[in-house]
Scaffold this motif. Structure first.
Motif, PDB file in Angstrom:
ATOM      1  N   LYS A 171      86.903   9.987 -55.735  1.00  0.00           N
ATOM      2  CA  LYS A 171      86.059   9.937 -56.755  1.00  0.00           C
ATOM      3  C   LYS A 171      86.558   9.483 -58.046  1.00  0.00           C
ATOM      4  CE  LYS A 171      81.644  11.897 -58.954  1.00  0.00           C
ATOM      5  NZ  LYS A 171      81.103  13.023 -58.947  1.00  0.00           N
ATOM      6  N   GLN A 172      87.628  10.181 -58.318  1.00  0.00           N
ATOM      7  CA  GLN A 172      88.641  10.138 -59.508  1.00  0.00           C
ATOM      8  C   GLN A 172      89.073   8.821 -59.444  1.00  0.00           C
ATOM      9  OE1 GLN A 172      90.415  13.837 -59.250  1.00  0.00           O
ATOM     10  NE2 GLN A 172      89.463  14.685 -61.390  1.00  0.00           N
ATOM     11  N   MET A 173      89.867   8.418 -58.176  1.00  0.00           N
ATOM     12  CA  MET A 173      90.530   7.337 -58.137  1.00  0.00           C
ATOM     13  C   MET A 173      89.554   6.084 -58.551  1.00  0.00           C
ATOM     14  SD  MET A 173      92.888   8.257 -54.728  1.00  0.00           S
ATOM     15  CE  MET A 173      93.046   6.444 -54.273  1.00  0.00           C
ATOM     16  N   LYS A 174      88.419   6.087 -57.834  1.00  0.00           N
ATOM     17  CA  LYS A 174      87.378   5.249 -58.103  1.00  0.00           C
ATOM     18  C   LYS A 174      87.036   5.038 -59.588  1.00  0.00           C
ATOM     19  CE  LYS A 174      82.995   3.619 -55.984  1.00  0.00           C
ATOM     20  NZ  LYS A 174      81.704   4.133 -55.240  1.00  0.00           N
ATOM     21  N   GLU A 175      86.843   6.381 -60.449  1.00  0.00           N
ATOM     22  CA  GLU A 175      86.489   6.140 -61.741  1.00  0.00           C
ATOM     23  C   GLU A 175      87.669   5.467 -62.501  1.00  0.00           C
ATOM     24  OE1 GLU A 175      83.465  10.276 -61.628  1.00  0.00           O
ATOM     25  OE2 GLU A 175      85.447  10.455 -62.484  1.00  0.00           O
ATOM     26  N   MET A 176      88.835   6.032 -62.094  1.00  0.00           N
ATOM     27  CA  MET A 176      89.992   5.548 -62.962  1.00  0.00           C
ATOM     28  C   MET A 176      90.611   4.128 -62.557  1.00  0.00           C
ATOM     29  SD  MET A 176      91.736   9.158 -62.945  1.00  0.00           S
ATOM     30  CE  MET A 176      93.273   8.468 -63.963  1.00  0.00           C
ATOM     31  N   ARG A 177      89.629   3.533 -61.384  1.00  0.00           N
ATOM     32  CA  ARG A 177      90.236   2.020 -60.918  1.00  0.00           C
ATOM     33  C   ARG A 177      91.523   1.991 -60.699  1.00  0.00           C
ATOM     34  NH1 ARG A 177      86.731  -1.619 -65.015  1.00  0.00           N
ATOM     35  NH2 ARG A 177      84.561  -0.694 -64.364  1.00  0.00           N
ATOM     36  N   THR A 178      92.118   3.074 -59.753  1.00  0.00           N
ATOM     37  CA  THR A 178      93.439   3.057 -59.219  1.00  0.00           C
ATOM     38  C   THR A 178      93.648   3.214 -57.898  1.00  0.00           C
ATOM     39  OG1 THR A 178      95.561   4.281 -59.844  1.00  0.00           O
ATOM     40  CG2 THR A 178      93.618   5.412 -60.008  1.00  0.00           C
ATOM     41  N   ASP A 179      94.643   2.956 -57.422  1.00  0.00           N
ATOM     42  CA  ASP A 179      95.332   3.178 -55.885  1.00  0.00           C
ATOM     43  C   ASP A 179      96.057   4.273 -55.882  1.00  0.00           C
ATOM     44  OD1 ASP A 179      93.762   0.773 -55.044  1.00  0.00           O
ATOM     45  OD2 ASP A 179      95.201  -0.288 -55.325  1.00  0.00           O
ATOM     46  N   GLU A 180      96.479   4.808 -56.941  1.00  0.00           N
ATOM     47  CA  GLU A 180      97.564   6.008 -57.032  1.00  0.00           C
ATOM     48  C   GLU A 180      96.846   7.233 -56.543  1.00  0.00           C
ATOM     49  OE1 GLU A 180     100.729   5.695 -57.582  1.00  0.00           O
ATOM     50  OE2 GLU A 180     100.760   3.447 -58.009  1.00  0.00           O
TER      51      GLU A 180
END
Lengths: 403, 258
Positions: B16-25
């Motif tokens: 969810k956080q990756m999606k919110e931050m728009r990152t693949d990391e």
């Protein structure tokens, strides 16, 4: 330290008149008013049906029926309108509730009765509306009373002596209750055992849910939990303090609701057709069982609510996750309410559901010591797991600070 | 004294956080190999733009977060190994942590006094000192929700230092405060310094740092890029003031990351 945290949780509610009202008084008041109102309305409805004069259109009524009705003891309860033929207009009246019953005799009813040895048995058609209370009640009453009496009247005319065709009767004495051989203890608890486990379980969970989400998820959301976590008090103590505080509040809220429930019980049992004519015959053992089961139930509810609340980032999120747990409680409560016969032992080993069944069994004096021990053991294990999981969650920076 | 050695904090991101931050990391490095020493009797400033890693560093010092790598010592005590002991030595004030507004100032003060293991006499004595210092006495029986923002901040400071900690950490202490309350807060920090406490503040307002801090460290994108006394920093960066020096640092180190 534990006492300090618990007393803060209690003070938060007890120092605010609005919270006292919404947490304790409003649910109790709602229960009292709702059940009393439901009871009064149900009683009124039943009385109304009983007093209702049934409007019946009788088609092709034979003379024997008309004569019978002139002497029928309960004739005042019926307003008969003799008609020559059935019509769509009459059926529409039944559909609209303006007419309760259409009773149609075959046009050769009298002939077939007279020549009964050669003729087929005549069939009386009774048209009624199952969606209308008056029509449905009249339909049942007609068959079991009026037409039954008329049937006997015709048989008596045919054979001169009714005893020639009646071989026996059952329980027709003046006091049919003398034939009831019942377990007085079980009977005394039967009424309350149908409703109390369901209502208590739902009330307990609902009251703990409202306060619990605010106590933990609310504190996390508002940032007030962090200040407590900065002190040297262990996370386990903080978690336990929150849980015990919540359990105390839930128990107080439930006790007040139970008082309201007991006050409305006579009305409430009128709704379900039960009665409280017999005295409840619970002894110290039953009261102890009920108390322990309830406390264990509170423990499980509080554990579930605290764990979900601490894992949630906001009250809203906690509400979303707690709702399915509430549904399980309601499902278990209703399953217990509508269960019949002796509860299988394995049911008591199902966490949460087992407590509700055990409560019902305790109320009907059917809970054996083995069943009781199973409920205690399973509940303590579940509570232990929930407390440990909640404490671990309090120690997790990921959970507490979304880190 | 506070000692931060090679401190690194890496957050594991949920999907969810990756999606919110728009990152693949899957990880976010909030602080990387940061070290500094804040001596006793000084105000140490942790400076940097929003999201630089200041709050993460301060939260780790206050034992709320655990370092991924490196070590932090408060008066020689390891914050991970003896977290409970450290909590007794540290007072931490941050805007993310608030007082429960359903209670009165008086009750909240006593509540935290008890949680800090103080007896009634100690709590009453400290209450008298701090409530008088911050002029809270008049409002002590009011619910916190009824207090002004400035008064809430003063109460938060009083609660933060209730146990008279050796190390005081203030995260953005004057953020959002009116000029009078901000002055009261900075005066209190100077007062604590005079009493030999170790003070660490974080701020993105350079003028506040210039005025208050004896030493400072500048963090950009999770890395410490500079530390020392104000005049040393200005000299190294050939800057007229701290803001000027900071922009030069940001152009240098901020670009590298991009």
């Amino acid at each position: 330290m534990l006492q300090t945290i618990i007393s803060k949780e209690l003070k938060r509610i007890f120092s605010d008149k609005r919270l006292i009202f919404s947490t304790f008084l409003l649910p109790a008041l709602s229960i009292f008013l709702m059940y009393n109102l439901m009871g009064i309305l149900t009683s009124n409805r039943l009385n109304d049906i009983e007093k209702h004069t049934a409007a019946i259109a009788v088609i092709e009524a034979p003379d024997s029926f008309k004569t019978f009705m002139e002497t029928y003891a309960d004739r005042e309860s019926y307003q008969l309108e003799y008609q020559a033929a059935i019509s769509e207009e009459l059926k529409e009246q039944v559909k609209a509730g303006d007419l309760d019953i259409i009773m149609q005799f075959p046009d050769d009813f009298a002939d077939r009765i007279a020549a009964y040895e050669k003729s087929a048995v005549p069939d009386i058609h009774i048209y009624y509306n199952p969606t209308e209370d008056y029509s449905r009640a009249t339909n049942n009453e007609l068959k079991s009373e009026l037409l039954h009496e008329y049937h006997n009247h015709l048989l008596e005319e045919r054979f001169g002596d009714l005893n020639k065709v009646i071989a026996f009767t059952t329980n027709t004495g003046e006091n049919p209750e003398i034939y009831e051989i019942k377990n007085e203890k079980k009977s005394s608890g039967f009424g309350v055992s149908q409703l109390l486990p369901m209502l208590l379980s739902i009330m307990l969970f609902a009251s703990a849910m409202g306060i619990g989400m605010e106590t933990i998820a609310g504190e996390k959301e508002r940032g007030t939990m962090g200040a407590i976590l900065l002190t040297s008090v262990s996370r386990s103590t903080i978690a336990l303090g929150k849980m015990i505080g919540l359990a105390i509040l839930a128990i107080i809220s439930t006790l007040i609701s139970v008082i309201a429930l007991v006050a409305s019980l006579p009305k409430l049992l009128a709704i379900t057709g039960g009665d409280l004519t017999g005295q409840l015959m619970y002894g110290p053992m039953e009261y102890m069982q009920i108390l322990i089961i309830l406390l264990l139930e509170v423990g499980i509810f509080v554990g579930i609510i605290c764990l979900i609340s601490v894992l949630s980032r906001s009250v809203k999120e906690a509400g979303t996750y707690i709702t399915p747990a509430y549904m399980v409680v309601m499902l278990g409560a209703f399953a217990a309410m509508f269960s019949f016969g002796k509860t299988a032992t394995f049911m008591y080993a199902i966490p949460l559901i087992g407590n509700i069944y055990a409560l019902k069994s305790a109320l009907t004096f059917e809970l054996t010591m083995i069943d009781f021990a199973i409920v205690i053991a399973v509940s303590l294990v579940v509570i232990g797991i929930l407390v440990m999981a909640t404490t671990q969650a309090f120690k997790s920076e990921k959970v507490m600070f979304n880190a | 004294m506070l000692e931060v050695k090679d401190f690194t904090k890496i957050y594991k991101l949920s999907k969810k956080q990756m999606k919110e931050m728009r990152t693949d990391e899957h990880n976010k490095v909030a602080a990387s190999h940061i070290d500094f020493i804040a001596p006793k009797g000084e105000i140490f400033g942790l400076l940097g733009p929003n999201g630089a890693g200041k709050t993460t560093t301060l939260r780790s010092i206050a034992t709320l977060l655990t370092p991924t790598a490196g070590e932090i010592f408060v008066n020689g005590v390891n914050v991970v190994k003896e977290a409970d002991k450290v909590r007794g030595m540290v007072g931490f004030l941050t805007n993310d942590i608030k007082m429960d507004e359903n209670f009165t100032a008086d009750y909240i003060f006593e509540f935290f006094g008890k949680l800090r293991g103080m007896d009634k006499e100690q709590i009453d004595k400290r209450k008298q000192e701090l409530f008088s210092y911050f002029n809270i006495n008049e409002y002590k029986d009011k619910k916190i929700e009824e207090l002004s923002t400035g008064m809430k901040q003063k109460l938060a400071i009083a609660v933060c230092v209730i146990h008279d900690p050796e190390i005081v950490i203030f995260d953005e202490p004057t953020n959002g405060l009116d000029i009078i309350t901000a002055k009261a807060v900075t005066d209190y920090l100077l007062d604590l310094r005079a009493r030999g406490k170790t003070i660490i503040i974080s701020t993105h307002i350079m003028s506040v740092a210039e005025k208050l801090c004896d030493r400072m460290a500048i963090i950009i994108q999770g890395k410490k890029v500079e530390d020392g006394k104000l005049d040393e920093i200005l000299k190294r960066w050939e800057a007229s003031d701290l803001e000027d020096a900071f922009f030069k640092m940001y152009v240098t180190y901020g670009k590298e990351e991009k």
